[in-house]
Design a protein around this motif. Structure first.
Motif, PDB file in Angstrom:
ATOM      1  N   HIS A 200      -8.518   0.302  -7.034  1.00 19.23           N
ATOM      2  CA  HIS A 200      -7.483   0.229  -5.984  1.00 19.23           C
ATOM      3  C   HIS A 200      -6.367  -0.758  -6.303  1.00 19.23           C
ATOM      4  CE1 HIS A 200      -9.658  -3.389  -5.069  1.00 19.23           C
ATOM      5  NE2 HIS A 200     -10.731  -2.736  -4.631  1.00 19.23           N
ATOM      6  N   ASP A 201      -6.602  -1.647  -7.276  1.00 21.58           N
ATOM      7  CA  ASP A 201      -5.579  -2.601  -7.692  1.00 21.58           C
ATOM      8  C   ASP A 201      -5.115  -3.489  -6.529  1.00 21.58           C
ATOM      9  OD1 ASP A 201      -4.306  -3.639  -9.837  1.00 21.58           O
ATOM     10  OD2 ASP A 201      -2.565  -2.309  -9.739  1.00 21.58           O
ATOM     11  N   GLN A 202      -6.009  -3.754  -5.607  1.00 16.13           N
ATOM     12  CA  GLN A 202      -5.745  -4.617  -4.444  1.00 16.13           C
ATOM     13  C   GLN A 202      -4.601  -4.096  -3.555  1.00 16.13           C
ATOM     14  OE1 GLN A 202      -6.399  -8.145  -7.248  1.00 16.13           O
ATOM     15  NE2 GLN A 202      -6.529  -9.052  -5.208  1.00 16.13           N
ATOM     16  N   VAL A 203      -4.509  -2.761  -3.510  1.00 16.26           N
ATOM     17  CA  VAL A 203      -3.525  -2.122  -2.627  1.00 16.26           C
ATOM     18  C   VAL A 203      -4.243  -1.658  -1.355  1.00 16.26           C
ATOM     19  CG1 VAL A 203      -1.848  -0.239  -2.382  1.00 16.26           C
ATOM     20  CG2 VAL A 203      -2.237  -1.291  -4.630  1.00 16.26           C
ATOM     21  N   ALA A 204      -3.634  -1.930  -0.200  1.00 16.46           N
ATOM     22  CA  ALA A 204      -4.141  -1.377   1.071  1.00 16.46           C
ATOM     23  C   ALA A 204      -3.308  -0.145   1.398  1.00 16.46           C
ATOM     24  CB  ALA A 204      -4.011  -2.410   2.182  1.00 16.46           C
TER      25      ALA A 204
END
Ligand code: FAD
Length: 327
Positions: A200-204
């Motif tokens: 997710h690459d720290q994406v919300a």
């Protein structure tokens, strides 16, 4: 005989337990009354959910000495991606472009509860009643009397102030005669975790659809917390789906931005309603957190607002203590 305290906090969930931490420096005599132990499976506040915390909440938690304890368990949100199903285009917010370390943080409610309750061991002036429930609250001119039931039977606590932090169905709020307005959203939130094919690459992600919004919040181990809003009419059938069918449903609503969803955790459903107390105080009573307001989780704001209640109340009490006002 009744126990005399300065403040009785009813409800040691996310908001009530945060208030205990915020009041720690004031050295007030505090009684905390909580119905369900923080590490019990039945705990309604510290359950399987994760909470999205704003930067403002991080600052409050730093000030009250809690952030330092929970930071290792929190995942930083570096970007937010907002889209509308069936429409092209999307909005993207990037922490780096704004010069921020993060746009917010994702923290498991259980980790938060463990940290807040561990901190209570350091409070010599705190008396914890748990499991214990409040049976009655009677305010008078000089104090407020609480009748509580715990394993030792019934007992009485006399406090200068009672704080209602006992959630949406607050018995304290009701006892002091503060009414609520409520509106059923006609929706439920289904919470679980999913493992996507791509990191997710720290994406919300927040995705809006006819059937309701869907949010994916990044977790440290590569999974995401899924908050899927569905109509009341469809919640039962979606909860009853096999894992494979459920993943296909989520894939259909979210698309393939993170590749295929490979695994799903246990599902929990929360009926959603907007609730607002008609006042934030009653006789010798302050009403905070979900006892004061509860809202749709789409914006992830419920606890963030509750924490502001905590900060405001702690500031007011600190001012009173500073001028030696014990009334
Ligand atoms: C699906 C979902 C996702 C959410 N996600 C987010 C998010 O990402 N970010 C965010 O900011 N907010 C979020 N929220 C909102 C957030 O969970 C609430 O705002 C928060 O839990 C409120 O905490 P509280 O302590 O006020 O109330 P509660 O969590 O309801 O806790 C109340 C406590 O009081 C105790 N209690 C109740 N009655 C009594 C009694 N009579 N005697 C003693 N104890 C009692 C209960 O056992 C409990 O521990 C979400 C909510 C939902 C439903």
């Amino acid at each position: 005989m009744s126990e005399q305290v300065d403040i009785a906090i009813v409800g040691g969930g996310m908001v009530g337990a945060s208030l205990v931490a915020a009041l720690r420096p004031l050295r007030l005599r505090i009684a905390l009354i909580e119905a369900v132990p923080h590490d019990s499976q039945a705990q309604p506040s510290f359950d399987e959910r994760t909470t999205a915390l704003s930067n403002g909440s991080r600052r409050i938690l730093e000030t009250i000495g809690v952030w330092q304890e929970v930071a290792p368990a929190a995942t930083t949100i570096r970007r937010i991606h907002v889209s509308d199903r069936g429409r092209c285009g999307f909005a993207r917010v990037d922490a780096a472009e704004l010069g921020l370390p993060g746009l917010g943080y994702v923290l498991s409610n259980r980790a938060f509860g463990a940290a807040l309750w561990a901190g209570m061991g350091r409070d010599p002036t705190l008396r914890v009643y748990c499991p214990a429930t409040v049976l009655g609250v009677v305010p008078s001119a000089g104090s407020v009397a609480l009748r509580i039931a715990d394993s030792g039977g019934e007992r009485r606590i006399e406090a200068g102030l009672v704080v209602a932090a006992d959630g949406v169905h607050s018995v304290v709020r009701e006892a002091v005669g503060v009414a609520i307005e409520t509106r059923d959203y006609g929706q439920s939130a289904i919470i679980t975790t999913v493992l996507p094919q791509r990191f997710h690459d720290q994406v919300a992600f927040e995705r809006f659809a006819e059937s309701g919004p869907l949010a994916l919040l990044p977790l440290a181990d590569g999974r995401c917390t899924l908050v899927l809003t569905v109509s009341t009419a469809e919640v039962e059938s979606i909860m009853a789906m096999s894992d494979a069918d459920f993943l296909a449903e989520v894939q259909d609503r979210f698309g393939y931005r993170l590749g295929r969803f490979l695994k799903v955790g246990r599902r929990f459903a929360y009926p959603l309603a907007l609730t607002q107390a008609r006042g934030l105080s009653g006789a010798r009573c302050a009403i905070i957190g979900n006892a004061a307001q509860s809202l749709h989780p789409v914006a992830g704001m419920g606890f963030n607002l509750g924490l502001r209640d905590v900060a405001s109340l702690a500031e007011l009490l600190a001012e009173r203590c500073a001028v030696g006002d014990s009334s």
